[in-house]
Design a protein around this motif. Structure first.
Motif, PDB file in Angstrom:
ATOM      1  N   UNK A   1      47.823  38.535  35.045  1.00 24.68           N
ATOM      2  CA  UNK A   1      47.881  39.042  36.413  1.00 24.68           C
ATOM      3  C   UNK A   1      46.661  39.932  36.664  1.00 24.68           C
ATOM      4  N   UNK A   2      46.267  40.039  37.928  1.00 17.24           N
ATOM      5  CA  UNK A   2      45.118  40.852  38.311  1.00 17.24           C
ATOM      6  C   UNK A   2      45.533  41.822  39.415  1.00 17.24           C
ATOM      7  N   UNK A   3      44.862  42.979  39.476  1.00 21.84           N
ATOM      8  CA  UNK A   3      45.131  43.951  40.520  1.00 21.84           C
ATOM      9  C   UNK A   3      44.632  43.440  41.860  1.00 21.84           C
ATOM     10  N   UNK A   4      45.305  43.846  42.930  1.00 20.25           N
ATOM     11  CA  UNK A   4      44.905  43.466  44.285  1.00 20.25           C
ATOM     12  C   UNK A   4      44.155  44.642  44.905  1.00 20.25           C
ATOM     13  N   UNK A   5      42.938  44.386  45.373  1.00 19.94           N
ATOM     14  CA  UNK A   5      42.127  45.375  46.068  1.00 19.94           C
ATOM     15  C   UNK A   5      41.869  44.866  47.478  1.00 19.94           C
ATOM     16  N   UNK A   6      41.921  45.763  48.443  1.00 24.60           N
ATOM     17  CA  UNK A   6      41.647  45.368  49.827  1.00 24.60           C
ATOM     18  C   UNK A   6      40.237  45.783  50.211  1.00 24.60           C
ATOM     19  N   UNK A   7      39.791  45.322  51.367  1.00 27.19           N
ATOM     20  CA  UNK A   7      38.453  45.599  51.863  1.00 27.19           C
ATOM     21  C   UNK A   7      38.245  47.103  52.027  1.00 27.19           C
ATOM     22  N   UNK A   8      37.140  47.614  51.515  1.00 27.77           N
ATOM     23  CA  UNK A   8      36.792  49.016  51.666  1.00 27.77           C
ATOM     24  C   UNK A   8      37.320  49.935  50.574  1.00 27.77           C
ATOM     25  N   UNK A   9      38.110  49.422  49.652  1.00 27.78           N
ATOM     26  CA  UNK A   9      38.630  50.249  48.561  1.00 27.78           C
ATOM     27  C   UNK A   9      37.588  50.424  47.460  1.00 27.78           C
ATOM     28  N   UNK A  10      37.710  51.549  46.748  1.00 23.32           N
ATOM     29  CA  UNK A  10      36.873  51.775  45.572  1.00 23.32           C
ATOM     30  C   UNK A  10      37.380  50.912  44.425  1.00 23.32           C
ATOM     31  N   UNK A  11      36.447  50.404  43.631  1.00 20.88           N
ATOM     32  CA  UNK A  11      36.779  49.678  42.408  1.00 20.88           C
ATOM     33  C   UNK A  11      36.151  50.476  41.270  1.00 20.88           C
TER      34      UNK A  11
ATOM     35  N   UNK B   1      27.976  34.962  46.062  1.00 25.70           N
ATOM     36  CA  UNK B   1      27.703  35.369  47.439  1.00 25.70           C
ATOM     37  C   UNK B   1      27.674  36.887  47.581  1.00 25.70           C
ATOM     38  N   UNK B   2      28.037  37.604  46.527  1.00 27.82           N
ATOM     39  CA  UNK B   2      28.136  39.054  46.587  1.00 27.82           C
ATOM     40  C   UNK B   2      27.891  39.614  45.191  1.00 27.82           C
ATOM     41  N   UNK B   3      27.084  40.667  45.090  1.00 23.54           N
ATOM     42  CA  UNK B   3      26.829  41.262  43.782  1.00 23.54           C
ATOM     43  C   UNK B   3      26.355  42.702  43.935  1.00 23.54           C
ATOM     44  N   UNK B   4      26.986  43.594  43.196  1.00 22.16           N
ATOM     45  CA  UNK B   4      26.549  44.994  43.096  1.00 22.16           C
ATOM     46  C   UNK B   4      26.402  45.283  41.609  1.00 22.16           C
TER      47      UNK B   4
ATOM     48  N   UNK C   1      33.852  49.245  48.602  1.00 20.97           N
ATOM     49  CA  UNK C   1      33.291  47.901  48.498  1.00 20.97           C
ATOM     50  C   UNK C   1      33.732  47.042  49.687  1.00 20.97           C
ATOM     51  N   UNK C   2      32.763  46.430  50.340  1.00 24.03           N
ATOM     52  CA  UNK C   2      33.020  45.545  51.479  1.00 24.03           C
ATOM     53  C   UNK C   2      33.265  44.134  50.957  1.00 24.03           C
ATOM     54  N   UNK C   3      34.532  43.782  50.821  1.00 21.79           N
ATOM     55  CA  UNK C   3      34.889  42.435  50.350  1.00 21.79           C
ATOM     56  C   UNK C   3      35.099  41.563  51.577  1.00 21.79           C
ATOM     57  N   UNK C   4      34.127  40.737  51.891  1.00 27.33           N
ATOM     58  CA  UNK C   4      34.129  39.954  53.132  1.00 27.33           C
ATOM     59  C   UNK C   4      35.207  38.878  53.154  1.00 27.33           C
ATOM     60  N   UNK C   5      35.546  38.334  52.001  1.00 22.59           N
ATOM     61  CA  UNK C   5      36.470  37.201  51.929  1.00 22.59           C
ATOM     62  C   UNK C   5      37.650  37.526  51.032  1.00 22.59           C
ATOM     63  N   UNK C   6      38.748  36.836  51.259  1.00 19.09           N
ATOM     64  CA  UNK C   6      39.905  36.954  50.376  1.00 19.09           C
ATOM     65  C   UNK C   6      39.722  36.037  49.182  1.00 19.09           C
ATOM     66  N   UNK C   7      40.329  36.422  48.071  1.00 17.94           N
ATOM     67  CA  UNK C   7      40.342  35.547  46.905  1.00 17.94           C
ATOM     68  C   UNK C   7      41.140  34.298  47.255  1.00 17.94           C
ATOM     69  N   UNK C   8      40.640  33.146  46.808  1.00 23.40           N
ATOM     70  CA  UNK C   8      41.288  31.874  47.130  1.00 23.40           C
ATOM     71  C   UNK C   8      41.193  30.955  45.924  1.00 23.40           C
ATOM     72  N   UNK C   9      42.263  30.228  45.648  1.00 26.75           N
ATOM     73  CA  UNK C   9      42.244  29.231  44.585  1.00 26.75           C
ATOM     74  C   UNK C   9      42.872  27.959  45.120  1.00 26.75           C
TER      75      UNK C   9
END
Length: 186
Positions: free
Chosen positions: A78-88, A127-130, A153-161
């Motif tokens: 399982x992986x943690x869920x982070x939303x747009x703008x949250x600190x990682x 598409x994104x790298x820091x 962190x500005x996560x522009x897209x949701x994770x998708x599989x």
């Protein structure tokens, strides 16, 4: 590799009388014996000169943070869920074997957004790298632990599989090596 050293003038041809010449079998047996002995010796040396260090990266998350399964079976990791703008944020550990020295060209941690085409393993697009540098080039004689943080962190897209592609965000820790291969962990 060691197994590709067979002479180019020996090409397999179907025998006309249905019988295989014993010299062809002897040559094939010798080639296999050479291949096996070289790869066995190389694997023994690999264990002798194994990696000087191991690395690990973990996320610092609150105990009540929501998680989601990584695979389709919904039972595995399982992986943690982070939303747009949250600190990682998290911790990186580089563990050096006792009495060993690690020469490196730097230690870095990256937050990467990547799209993978599942039907073509070689096709992925970042598409994104820091990147944050944790250690400048030099030598390490003992294990070290690093705290890192990517703020807002500005996560522009949701994770998708899906069936054909996967979009994901992940953290990669890399120890850059000059002559050896880089050591990395996601």
């Amino acid at each position: 590799t060691a197994c590709q050293e067979a002479p180019q003038d020996h090409v397999w041809q179907e025998p006309k009388n249905g019988r295989v010449d014993s010299s062809v079998l002897d040559h094939a047996e010798e080639a296999l014996r050479r291949c096996f002995s070289k790869t066995k010796a190389m694997s023994m040396l690999g264990g002798l000169f194994g990696s000087v260090c191991t690395i690990d990266v973990t996320l610092d998350a609150e105990s009540n943070r929501k998680t989601a399964p990584l695979g389709r079976d919904r039972k595995g990791e399982r992986a943690y869920i982070y939303t747009d703008g949250e600190d990682v944020a998290g911790t990186a550990v580089v563990s050096i074997r006792p009495g060993k020295k690690l020469d490196h060209q730097g230690v870095k941690v990256e937050l990467i957004g990547q799209v993978d085409m599942l039907n073509d393993k070689s096709s992925s697009y970042d598409f994104f790298s820091i990147t944050k540098d944790l250690e400048p080039p030099g030598s390490m004689y003992e294990s070290k632990q690093y705290k890192w943080k990517f703020g807002a962190v500005d996560k522009q897209n949701e994770t998708y599989s899906g069936i054909n592609c996967r979009l994901r965000y992940f953290v990669r820790l890399t120890v850059l090596r000059g002559f050896g291969s880089n050591i990395s962990r996601e």
